[in-house]
Design an enzyme around this catalytic site. Structure first.
Site: not given
Ligand code: OAD
Length: 259
Positions: A108, A222, A125
């Site tokens: 984040n 998650n 990031h």
């Molecule tokens: P994603 O948007 O890919 O995934 C979010 C995850 O959080 C999903 O698995 C949801 O099920 C889960 N989720 C949603 N609400 C939640 C809650 N209240 N509590 C717990 N989990 C929850 O986000 P990231 O995996 O962080 O990169 O994405 C990785 C990277 O992709 C980001 O840092 C960004 C993006 O492109 C860059 O900008 C470089």
């Protein structure tokens, strides 16, 4: 692997967490969702469901239309400035005070862990509230940046340079120091949480697997399944805040009983 919906860490894992020498907590966009910051890959509300990353989050996009990219990031910065850490962020601060050592590695860019009071945080990031020169990549202090400006301010360092957000764009390398600290924390830890990430973006997605190879049990928090779920000792299917609040109260109770 066991799945739970009651948000509790099972007793064997609770004992290991209490005794852990070093805990790694990997967080993704789901960690910030309850603070009102949209995730990336949610099919309806995710950032990448509404915008094409190639048009906004690449060096090429910035070179082609710096004003458009700057304005988009200014809107995201506004959301981040208005957001506050939620009880899950605070629970991780408390957890760091209970366990021997805790390192947060986050994908984040909102700085919410640090605003909650967490100290050992590696930002893989970058950070959206910081800016840097798009040519020299040197940091540009906030005194140069007028809030909500429609165009990127000129860089104080290089002719033709413009301020850009200090986040990692597609096709760019991650900050070396943060990656090195993250790998070291994964190798060193003997307990690992993966919280709120789809585990699709590298190298972050590999860190829990690396921790696992080094013998640490993995707990995923998650509401949804991810590619990492099959490797987890326990998957707690709930939102980060409600699960972490439960886990910290379990941990504090276990610590009291052990005294
Ligand atoms: P994603 O948007 O890919 O995934 C979010 C995850 O959080 C999903 O698995 C949801 O099920 C889960 N989720 C949603 N609400 C939640 C809650 N209240 N509590 C717990 N989990 C929850 O986000 P990231 O995996 O962080 O990169 O994405 C990785 C990277 O992709 C980001 O840092 C960004 C993006 O492109 C860059 O900008 C470089």
């Amino acid at each position: 692997m066991s799945e739970t919906a009651n948000f509790k860490l099972n007793d064997a894992l609770l004992g290991r967490l209490l005794r852990a020498r070093s805990v790694l907590v990997l967080t993704g966009a789901g960690m910030s969702a309850e603070s009102g910051i949209p995730t990336f890959r949610d099919a309806q509300t995710g950032i990448w469901a509404k915008f094409r990353p190639q048009e906004l989050a690449t060096p090429e996009a910035f070179a082609a239309d710096p004003d458009r990219v700057w304005r988009w990031y200014e809107a995201r910065r506004k959301t981040v400035r208005e957001a506050n850490p939620h009880p899950g962020h605070h629970a991780l601060v408390e957890m760091a005070a209970v366990v021997n050592e805790l390192h947060i590695v986050t994908q984040n860019v909102d700085g919410l862990h640090q605003r909650a009071g967490s100290t050992h945080v590696s930002e893989l990031h970058g950070n959206i509230l910081r800016s840097k020169c798009h040519l020299s990549l040197r940091p540009i202090g906030s005194e140069w940046i007028e809030e909500s400006s429609q165009s990127p301010p000129r860089s104080p360092y290089v002719k033709g340079g413009l301020a850009r957000p200090d986040v990692v764009w597609f096709g760019e390398a991650l900050p070396t120091a943060a990656v090195e600290a993250a790998i070291e924390a994964a190798a060193r830890c003997d307990f690992c949480f993966s919280i709120g990430t789809t585990s699709l973006v590298q190298p972050a997605a590999s860190l829990p697997l690396f921790a696992l190879e080094h013998g640490a049990p993995l707990v995923e928090i998650n509401p949804a399944q991810t590619p990492l779920s099959v490797h987890a000792a326990q998957c707690i299917r709930g939102k980060a805040s409600e699960v972490l609040v439960t886990v910290i109260s379990q941990l504090k109770a276990a610590k009291r009983e052990n005294k």
